[in-house]
Design an enzyme around this catalytic site. Structure first.
Site, PDB file in Angstrom:
ATOM      1  CB  ALA A  37     -17.974  48.367  67.142  1.00 59.34           C
ATOM      2  CD  GLU A  70     -25.097  41.993  59.468  1.00 59.89           C
ATOM      3  OE1 GLU A  70     -25.018  42.262  60.788  1.00 59.89           O
ATOM      4  OE2 GLU A  70     -24.017  41.739  58.819  1.00 59.89           O
ATOM      5  CG  HIS A  89     -22.071  41.168  70.888  1.00 62.92           C
ATOM      6  ND1 HIS A  89     -21.723  39.623  70.811  1.00 62.92           N
ATOM      7  CD2 HIS A  89     -23.185  41.202  69.772  1.00 62.92           C
ATOM      8  CE1 HIS A  89     -22.486  39.158  69.903  1.00 62.92           C
ATOM      9  NE2 HIS A  89     -23.364  39.971  69.434  1.00 62.92           N
ATOM     10  CD  GLU A 105     -20.654  42.055  59.090  1.00 65.32           C
ATOM     11  OE1 GLU A 105     -20.141  40.917  58.737  1.00 65.32           O
ATOM     12  OE2 GLU A 105     -21.539  42.208  60.096  1.00 65.32           O
TER      13      GLU A 105
END
Lengths: 610, 390
Positions: A92, A35, A135, A68
């Protein structure tokens, strides 16, 4: 506009650029997917890691849809056709949306269908400061239990570059864990600041990096936590603890050899990571190192994990500080292993035997006193015994069959007496067995002793040992020798001479030494030096027809004492007294059992040969 | 082509897969552009030569008969078995219409696709034994099967014949096929990629991967094997977007809904779709069939599939008997020739099954082999399993 990347990010960018060139020259398709990885003006990727690449490799750095599972699936489809694919997860945390694709599709496809896939999934991981629960994640354990995936996690710019190259150049899907906090780090401490060579280099997969050598404790770390661990090592150094720091770099496979070698030296292991303490990488790592790689017997202290708390990742800085592990936590874990900081104080001499030589002192308790005076020695003994009585020590018995020993004695007694003048008894056999069994690595705690906390007036605070002062790599055996007085008016005495380095003596020398020391005791010729530094005591109470003794640990520096009961019909009872603070019942039991086996299986050493 | 008629709102509301696709099919050109097409529009692209017609018949028959053989010996098969009964016209028709070099991503009801491609694969030497043998070895989970016992039944992948594996979450074929299609485009290979999903998978997140195919102009055809059942759940319980091709409107994709039991129609439409895909416009084709078997061999489907539906589809839309009748009516084959063909296939199957039964099972130590292509990881895994020296 060119982005100025900091070292860690810069070298990842550089590795990508270099390998894209490399494979394009070989006419191999290489693609970067993710992305926002392809944005104008160098703003490529959320962390600008791919900056400059879309311009240089048009059509090969692909922005993807925000899905994803699709990103990873698309990568799998490309790799299946022969492309080399590097996938960036924006954070991640988002990889969970593609988790199915990784664990169900790509991890096992080589096993099931023989299809190798060159896919590197880059995961910007870890906390950055109030980035909140979506995050900040550490993803390693999502993938650890999926056979067929490589998991790499570089901490330094040098390793980031070299490991990423290694990952791209092979055909097993790779989870490449990068640390967002390191992206922004302007410079590294000098121990981690390696010069990046101009020429092409790779970092081997599965090899750890020795960051710092040390003797007291092994600290295994990786990723961003390595810097905290290094900070912890510096603090420990000031406290006199020499820590060995290993950067794992590769989490699957991991360098068990480097860790084994280190722990065999230090006896202590801390695994420090930003991953959670519960169910995190360290838990699995310690289990494997203990079990599969056989370190269990080498641990002098319970191995510990330093990691994040088992709560969701919080947002507020105060909460996040509480949540995240840091250098101080590493130090605390180390201190827990050692007790507290170690002070250099001289140990208290407690040899009860020395009391014999002391003069009788007259006491005057004033008029009307009708007490029979006792010697200073007896007073000291009373004090020592009372003090030692408070020490938490308990007893275990083992019934030993001395049949084989009896045969040895019967066969050798006469000859030994003739050749050396030594009267062969059970004692040297027991001493010999003790010296050999005690030298075994697994029983090293019986050779250790604590640095005790000394209260006022030299009193010992048994409840608060500061740490293990020393593990002796020799066995000196104290042998209790009763001195019977001919004069019925006089008290009998006890001396405890020490057979030094018993573990190195041959059997005959052992028997001779014991006999010689006993002679000296009875002749009043025993030197103070010959009563020092025993590691364990053997007392033969059986000579008085006693079934079993219940020894008290009189020596602070001894963790164990053995009483030998009467040997009747070849069977006698060995009683082990042990300091329960150091030695648990299991270890004591194992020691007694080993001793019993050694004695019962006495293999008929040719006692006249050596 | 005839002038297309717009599908009315009323027609969508009352859409019936059985009734409405007998002579027609649906074409979706874009948002609110849903048209009726006559099957006769496809005639130009239907095969006419006897050889191709017989190949299609044989492919469907061997697929059905091989699976029926597995059904009869299910007790000897480790694990379960999954059949494409009713789906043969779709799987065989599609694979036969496309080139051998086009890359398929078939599902568990698409063994027909493998039987079609297996002929060319064997001829070219890509596989060393006939596909029918690999099929039985795979079902018996033998050491010489494509998965070497590491996975069974229809989860095979045969890299030698460019046959990627499927995994059980069925939407996953979409993103992977999109990636493969993009690669072919990049390489200007002239190949297209075709993937299959089930009707249930149109509800998954992976279905959204078609957006990527459109955004990247991939040469891709995605087929929905719409057999109207997701294990024991009906399509109507899952979605109101019926026919499912309507979902492609949102992606801006070309899409079709066709009777998937009519092999000639499927074949012809696939030929047309290939051209569209090759031009960089991915295509979605909903191929409508009815599951004439259980979800798996041990699924007592007759207890929950309405008997009327089952009978109706079995009688009127069995792809094999329908095609046989057509070939007889048009004088291509006689009943006798069909019987002879069946006997020949039966012999081939028995021989293959015997071969598979006599093939070795994997050895226990094979468990540890080939977990990872990377030698360091492979060695480490063997160490962790207690197999190798530390």
């Amino acid at each position: 506009m060119k982005m100025e990347l900091k070292p860690y990010a810069r070298e990842i960018n550089s590795a990508l650029r270099g390998d894209m060139r490399r494979f394009q020259e070989l006419s191999v398709e290489i693609l970067i997917l993710g992305e926002d990885v392809c944005r104008p003006a160098g703003k490529d990727g959320a962390f600008n890691i791919t900056s400059g690449l879309p311009e240089e490799f048009p059509g090969r750095v692909k922005n993807t849809i925000l899905n994803e599972s699709t990103i990873i699936g698309v990568g799998a489809g490309m790799a299946m056709r022969g492309a080399r694919v590097v996938i960036e997860m924006q954070f991640a945390d988002f990889v969970t949306d593609g988790y199915k694709m990784i664990v169900n599709y790509i991890a096992g496809i080589y096993y099931r269908n023989g299809i190798g896939l060159s896919i590197v999934i880059r995961l910007p991981s870890g906390a950055t400061g109030s980035a909140g629960p979506f995050h900040s994640t550490c993803p390693e354990m999502l993938f650890f239990r999926e056979p067929g995936l490589l998991i790499l996690s570089p901490a330094t710019p040098y390793d980031a570059k070299g490991l990423l190259r290694s990952a791209i150049r092979q055909d097993t899907p790779t989870i490449f864990i990068e640390w967002k906090r390191l992206y922004g780090m302007p410079e590294y401490p000098k121990e981690l600041d390696f010069e990046i060579p101009d020429e092409d280099y790779t970092v081997p997969i599965g090899k750890a990096r020795m960051v710092r050598t040390g003797n007291d404790i092994t600290i295994v770390s990786y990723g961003v936590m390595l810097l905290e661990a290094l900070g912890g090592c510096n603090i420990l150094r000031e406290k006199g603890i020499s820590a060995e720091l290993i950067d794992l770099r590769s989490l699957m496979p991991f360098d068990h050899e480097a860790v084994s070698a280190s722990v065999k030296k230090t006896g202590r292991l801390i695994v420090a990571h930003e991953d959670k303490e519960v169910g995190g990488y360290g838990a699995a790592f310690i289990q494997l190192m203990s079990q599969r790689f056989g370190l269990f017997d080498y641990f002098d202290a319970e191995p510990l994990v330093v990691g994040a708390k088992f709560t969701p990742h919080p947002h507020n800085p105060v909460l996040e500080r509480e949540y995240l592990p840091n250098a101080e936590d590493v130090v605390k874990a180390a201190e827990k292993m050692f007790g507290e900081k170690i002070y250099a104080v001289s140990p208290v001499s407690t040899s009860a035997g020395t009391a014999q030589a002391l003069p009788v002192e007259k006491v005057d308790d004033g008029p009307g006193s009708e007490l029979i005076p006792i010697s200073v020695g007896q007073k000291i003994i009373a004090e020592i015994l009372t003090r030692q009585w408070q020490r938490p020590h308990i007893h275990s018995d083992a019934e030993v069959n001395f049949r084989n020993i009896k045969i040895e004695i019967d066969l050798g007694k006469e000859k030994l007496a003739k050749e050396t003048g030594v009267n062969l008894t059970y004692t040297p056999f027991i001493a010999y067995a003790v010296s050999r069994v005690l030298m075994r690595k697994r029983f090293r705690k019986l050779r250790a002793y604590f640095e005790e906390t000394i209260k006022e007036k030299g009193k010992i605070d048994w409840a608060h040992p500061k740490g293990i002062k020393e593990i002796r790599d020799f066995v000196n055996i104290s042998i209790a020798v009763a001195i019977e007085s001919d004069d019925p008016e006089k008290d009998d005495g006890l001396l405890v001479p020490v057979v030094k380095n018993a573990h190195e003596l041959s059997f005959v020398d052992m028997a001779k030494k014991i006999s010689e020391l006993a002679e000296k005791c009875r002749g009043g010729k025993l030197l103070p030096d010959e009563q020092k530094d025993g590691v364990i005591t053997i007392t033969n109470v059986g000579i008085y027809g006693v079934l079993r003794g219940n020894p008290i640990l009189t020596e602070t520096k001894q963790m164990a004492s053995i009483a030998v009961g009467e040997i009747k019909k070849n069977v006698g009872i060995l009683t082990l007294a042990f300091d329960h603070r150091m030695i648990n019942g299991m270890l004591a039991g194992r020691f007694l059992q080993a001793l019993k086996e050694y004695l019962e299986n006495w293999e008929g050493i040719d006692i006249f040969k050596d | 082509m005839n002038v297309a008629l717009k599908v009315t709102r009323e027609e969508i509301k009352n859409f019936d897969y059985f009734r409405d696709l007998e002579h027609r099919f649906i074409e979706i050109r874009g948002p609110n552009q849903m048209y009726w097409r006559q099957k006769s529009d496809l005639e130009k692209f239907m095969p006419k030569d006897r050889e191709t017609l017989l190949f299609l018949l044989r492919s469907m028959m061997i697929t059905r008969m091989a699976e029926e053989k597995i059904e009869r010996i299910a007790g000897q098969v480790p694990g379960s078995a999954f059949f494409g009964k009713g789906n043969e016209a779709t799987s065989c028709g599609i694979a036969a219409a496309l080139n051998y070099d086009d890359l398929p991503f078939p599902l568990h009801r698409d063994a027909g696709c493998d039987f079609v491609r297996g002929v060319e694969a064997f001829k070219r030497g890509d596989i060393k034994v006939p596909l029918i043998k690999l099929f039985f070895a795979q079902y018996l989970s033998k050491a010489n099967s494509p998965c070497r016992g590491k996975d069974g039944n229809i989860h095979w992948g045969i890299p030698e014949m460019n046959r990627p594996p499927m995994i059980s979450p069925l939407g996953t074929n979409i993103p992977v096929s999109v990636g493969a299609a993009f690669f072919e485009k990049l390489r200007k290979s002239g190949r297209i990629v075709y993937g299959f999903i089930g009707d249930g998978a149109t509800q998954t997140g992976d279905f959204q991967g078609l957006n990527q195919a459109v955004a990247w102009n991939c040469p891709l055809i995605t087929f929905i094997d719409n057999n109207q059942w997701s294990f024991r759940t009906t399509l109507q319980e899952q979605t109101a977007a019926i026919p499912l091709s309507r979902k492609a409107e949102a992606f801006g994709m070309r899409a079709f809904t066709i009777d998937g039991t009519d092999i000639l129609a499927v074949y012809a439409l696939t030929k047309i779709a290939r051209k569209i895909a090759l031009s960089g416009n991915p295509v979605l084709i909903e191929s409508v069939t009815f599951r004439l078997a259980g979800h798996s061999v041990y699924d007592s489907y007759k207890e929950y599939v309405p008997a009327g539906d089952l009978e109706k589809w079995q009688k009127k839309r069995d792809p094999i008997s329908g095609f046989q009748n057509h070939l007889k009516e048009t004088g291509v084959v006689s009943e006798k020739e069909i019987e002879a063909l069946a006997d020949e296939i039966e012999k081939e199957i028995d021989e293959a099954l015997e071969w598979a039964k006599n093939s070795p099972d994997p050895k226990p130590q094979d468990l540890y082999a080939d977990v990872a292509a990377n030698p360091e990881l492979q060695k480490f895994i063997e160490i962790l399993c207690g197999r190798a020296e530390k």
